[in-house]
Write a protein that holds these residues in place. Structure first.
Motif, PDB file in Angstrom:
ATOM      1  N   ALA A  55     -26.024  57.960  14.022  1.00  6.13           N
ATOM      2  CA  ALA A  55     -25.822  57.158  15.234  1.00  6.13           C
ATOM      3  C   ALA A  55     -25.449  55.729  14.874  1.00  6.13           C
ATOM      4  O   ALA A  55     -24.557  55.132  15.486  1.00  6.13           O
ATOM      5  CB  ALA A  55     -27.093  57.176  16.085  1.00  6.13           C
ATOM      6  N   LEU A 114     -20.919  53.010  24.672  1.00  3.27           N
ATOM      7  CA  LEU A 114     -21.220  53.987  23.626  1.00  3.27           C
ATOM      8  C   LEU A 114     -21.899  53.314  22.437  1.00  3.27           C
ATOM      9  O   LEU A 114     -22.850  53.858  21.865  1.00  3.27           O
ATOM     10  CB  LEU A 114     -19.929  54.677  23.170  1.00  3.27           C
ATOM     11  N   THR A 115     -21.418  52.127  22.082  1.00  3.60           N
ATOM     12  CA  THR A 115     -21.991  51.414  20.937  1.00  3.60           C
ATOM     13  C   THR A 115     -23.444  51.040  21.192  1.00  3.60           C
ATOM     14  O   THR A 115     -24.322  51.264  20.342  1.00  3.60           O
ATOM     15  CB  THR A 115     -21.176  50.151  20.632  1.00  3.60           C
ATOM     16  N   ALA A 138     -18.324  59.848  21.260  1.00  5.59           N
ATOM     17  CA  ALA A 138     -17.749  58.693  20.575  1.00  5.59           C
ATOM     18  C   ALA A 138     -16.648  59.123  19.616  1.00  5.59           C
ATOM     19  O   ALA A 138     -15.619  58.449  19.482  1.00  5.59           O
ATOM     20  CB  ALA A 138     -18.839  57.932  19.834  1.00  5.59           C
ATOM     21  N   CYS A 192     -30.190  54.698  20.104  1.00 11.32           N
ATOM     22  CA  CYS A 192     -30.576  56.001  19.559  1.00 11.32           C
ATOM     23  C   CYS A 192     -30.900  55.899  18.071  1.00 11.32           C
ATOM     24  O   CYS A 192     -31.820  56.562  17.573  1.00 11.32           O
ATOM     25  CB  CYS A 192     -29.445  57.010  19.773  1.00 11.32           C
ATOM     26  N   TYR A 238     -25.569  52.345  23.346  1.00  8.47           N
ATOM     27  CA  TYR A 238     -26.423  53.533  23.435  1.00  8.47           C
ATOM     28  C   TYR A 238     -26.695  54.124  22.052  1.00  8.47           C
ATOM     29  O   TYR A 238     -27.827  54.503  21.744  1.00  8.47           O
ATOM     30  CB  TYR A 238     -25.767  54.579  24.331  1.00  8.47           C
ATOM     31  N   LEU A 239     -25.671  54.193  21.209  1.00 13.56           N
ATOM     32  CA  LEU A 239     -25.847  54.754  19.877  1.00 13.56           C
ATOM     33  C   LEU A 239     -26.754  53.874  19.019  1.00 13.56           C
ATOM     34  O   LEU A 239     -27.540  54.382  18.218  1.00 13.56           O
ATOM     35  CB  LEU A 239     -24.489  54.942  19.202  1.00 13.56           C
ATOM     36  N   ALA A 277     -23.690  61.994  22.695  1.00 13.11           N
ATOM     37  CA  ALA A 277     -23.030  60.680  22.672  1.00 13.11           C
ATOM     38  C   ALA A 277     -22.242  60.486  21.387  1.00 13.11           C
ATOM     39  O   ALA A 277     -21.141  59.914  21.398  1.00 13.11           O
ATOM     40  CB  ALA A 277     -24.066  59.570  22.831  1.00 13.11           C
ATOM     41  N   GLY A 278     -22.779  60.957  20.264  1.00  9.36           N
ATOM     42  CA  GLY A 278     -22.052  60.850  19.003  1.00  9.36           C
ATOM     43  C   GLY A 278     -20.756  61.644  19.038  1.00  9.36           C
ATOM     44  O   GLY A 278     -19.703  61.156  18.592  1.00  9.36           O
ATOM     45  N   THR A 285     -21.878  55.725  13.478  1.00 14.08           N
ATOM     46  CA  THR A 285     -20.896  55.937  14.540  1.00 14.08           C
ATOM     47  C   THR A 285     -20.697  54.676  15.355  1.00 14.08           C
ATOM     48  O   THR A 285     -19.565  54.335  15.738  1.00 14.08           O
ATOM     49  CB  THR A 285     -21.334  57.097  15.447  1.00 14.08           C
ATOM     50  N   ALA A 286     -21.797  53.958  15.642  1.00 14.52           N
ATOM     51  CA  ALA A 286     -21.683  52.697  16.375  1.00 14.52           C
ATOM     52  C   ALA A 286     -20.844  51.684  15.590  1.00 14.52           C
ATOM     53  O   ALA A 286     -19.994  50.979  16.174  1.00 14.52           O
ATOM     54  CB  ALA A 286     -23.077  52.118  16.644  1.00 14.52           C
ATOM     55  N   PRO A 307     -28.388  62.020  22.481  1.00 14.97           N
ATOM     56  CA  PRO A 307     -27.840  61.240  21.369  1.00 14.97           C
ATOM     57  C   PRO A 307     -26.756  61.988  20.592  1.00 14.97           C
ATOM     58  O   PRO A 307     -25.733  61.398  20.221  1.00 14.97           O
ATOM     59  CB  PRO A 307     -29.072  60.965  20.501  1.00 14.97           C
TER      60      PRO A 307
END
Length: 210
Positions: A199, A155-156, A106, A162, A158-159, A102-103, A202-203, A99
């Motif tokens: 998370a 990405l969105t 992103a 998370c 997954y975040l 991924a952030g 960020t999304a 996670p």
């Protein structure tokens, strides 16, 4: 008068500023923290500060090759450092750091080019040029490349997953005997809330034009 997008930007700025303070405090003040943990906290603080500044004029200097490379390397830091630690369950160790990776990814993805290119600015709208508010609400202009939209979408999603995981981990378990995940989360509930909030923020930043 503030637009809905401005209000969302303000709320995200407050969220990321609080996350940066929490991460920086733990990175500097946590007694007994190892080097990897301190670097983790400092990277989270740097990302949160960059996210807080991104929607505003101060954030216009962020996009660039050096900044993009920095956060791309930060995205690699989290899984690669998990490989160096000898644990009984290395797969779980790596998965627990994805996670954060991924952030950072992103962040690098948003900095690769002006986010929301083609979305009208406040000045353009004030001049009377027709806008595309419906498209801007999704953070992309019409005609955005399909591969780029797919990466943003992945990405969105997954975040968001998370975020739900991190925000619900500290909650009391419905089981009579809490599992290991809930027991571990209980030792650092604020850290999990911070990670989940980052998370989620960020999304939203991936979707909202800035």
């Amino acid at each position: 008068m503030d637009t809905p997008v401005d209000i969302v930007h303000f709320m995200l700025t407050v969220l990321f500023a609080l996350a940066a303070v929490h991460a920086l405090w733990h990175g500097v003040r946590s007694p007994g923290a190892g080097r990897r943990d301190r670097v983790d906290h400092l990277l989270h603080a740097a990302m949160s500060l960059a996210m807080a500044a991104m929607p505003w004029s101060l954030g216009r200097s962020l996009p660039g090759r050096a900044t993009t490379v920095l956060f791309a390397l930060a995205a690699l830091w989290f899984p690669l450092t998990a490989l160096r630690r000898r644990t009984a369950n290395r797969v779980a160790e790596i998965a627990g750091r994805l996670p954060s990776a991924a952030g950072m990814a992103a962040m690098a993805w948003m900095l690769r080019a002006p986010h929301g290119r083609g979305v009208p600015t406040h000045e353009t709208l004030a001049a009377g040029v027709p806008g595309v508010h419906d498209t801007a609400a999704h953070g992309h202009a019409a005609g955005a490349p399909v591969p780029a939209a797919c990466v943003t979408g992945l990405l969105t999603v997954y975040l968001l997953a998370c975020a739900m995981w991190s925000l619900t981990r500290p909650m009391p378990s419905l089981r009579s005997t809490p599992d290991a995940a809930h027991r571990a989360a209980a030792t650092d509930p604020y850290g999990h809330v911070r990670d989940g909030a980052m998370a989620l923020g960020t999304a939203l930043m991936l979707l909202v034009p800035h």
